[in-house]
Enzyme design. Structure first.
Site, PDB file in Angstrom:
ATOM      1  N   CYS A 138       9.185  13.223   8.386  1.00 16.65           N
ATOM      2  CA  CYS A 138       9.042  13.834   7.062  1.00 16.65           C
ATOM      3  C   CYS A 138       7.614  14.345   6.928  1.00 16.65           C
ATOM      4  O   CYS A 138       6.671  13.655   7.334  1.00 16.65           O
ATOM      5  CB  CYS A 138       9.344  12.771   6.003  1.00 16.65           C
ATOM      6  SG  CYS A 138       9.134  13.356   4.318  1.00 16.65           S
ATOM      7  N   HIS A 191      14.626  12.525  -1.653  1.00 18.16           N
ATOM      8  CA  HIS A 191      13.279  12.778  -2.189  1.00 18.16           C
ATOM      9  C   HIS A 191      13.306  12.941  -3.706  1.00 18.16           C
ATOM     10  O   HIS A 191      12.431  12.457  -4.419  1.00 18.16           O
ATOM     11  CB  HIS A 191      12.693  14.061  -1.600  1.00 18.16           C
ATOM     12  CG  HIS A 191      11.957  13.873  -0.306  1.00 18.16           C
ATOM     13  ND1 HIS A 191      10.863  13.047  -0.182  1.00 18.16           N
ATOM     14  CD2 HIS A 191      12.126  14.436   0.913  1.00 18.16           C
ATOM     15  CE1 HIS A 191      10.403  13.107   1.073  1.00 18.16           C
ATOM     16  NE2 HIS A 191      11.152  13.930   1.753  1.00 18.16           N
TER      17      HIS A 191
HETATM   18 NI    NI Z   1      10.988  14.472   3.777  1.00 20.65          NI
END
Ligand code: NI
Length: 172
Positions: free
Chosen positions: A97, A143
């Site tokens: 990420c 997220h």
């Molecule tokens: Ni991410």
């Protein structure tokens, strides 16, 4: 419109904005369009295959993604107020990420998902996804709920990462 990507920092863990729940977009206005363009620029320049608004410090339910190999050209997709409406099967993938620096780990998620939301013109979207796209959608929608992929790994692995990150941040 041009955007100075270099000035826009991607928020990284443990920034609290990554732990906050993003709000529904009620009106796809000019500000939303600017946010979308900014997110697309940042995603490609990172480079990454997906980005959620939290990662640029905006608590709006907007994600952008493009999981196609780069040689196939750019085809950024936008999903506003995205939701997973159905999921099936299990798959594992080594995830990373842009907001979790210097780390990757195997995460198990649903293998197939059906997602819905709206495109940037307000048109309802229905996406049937599998493989990398299914993983990406689950990761990005997480997220918006303040969840990171490191929340899906073992607490031992997560503790090791936190320790490593502490060292990294000290060195800076
Ligand atoms: Ni991410």
């Amino acid at each position: 419109m041009t955007h100075d990507v270099s000035k826009t920092k991607i928020r990284t863990y443990p920034d609290p904005v990554l732990r906050a729940e993003a709000e529904q977009v009620e009106d796809i206005d000019e500000k939303t369009q600017i946010l979308i363009d900014r997110m697309i620029d940042i995603m490609y320049s990172a480079p990454g295959i997906g980005l959620a608004a939290n990662q640029v410090g905006e608590l709006k339910r907007v994600i952008v993604f493009d999981v196609k190999p780069r040689e196939e050209g750019r085809n950024p997709l936008v999903l506003i107020n995205p939701e997973i409406v159905d999921s099936e099967g299990k798959t594992s993938y080594e995830e990373a990420c842009l907001s979790v620096i210097d780390f990757s780990a195997e995460v198990t998620r649903s293998a197939h998902v059906q997602a819905k939301g709206f495109d940037r013109h307000g048109k309802p979207m229905d996406i049937e996804a599998e493989d990398l796209l299914a993983i990406c959608l689950q990761h990005e929608i997480d997220h918006l709920n303040g969840t990171l992929y490191i929340d899906h790994i073992s607490s031992l692995k997560r503790a090791l990462y936190k320790k490593k990150l502490k060292k990294l941040l000290k060195m800076k």
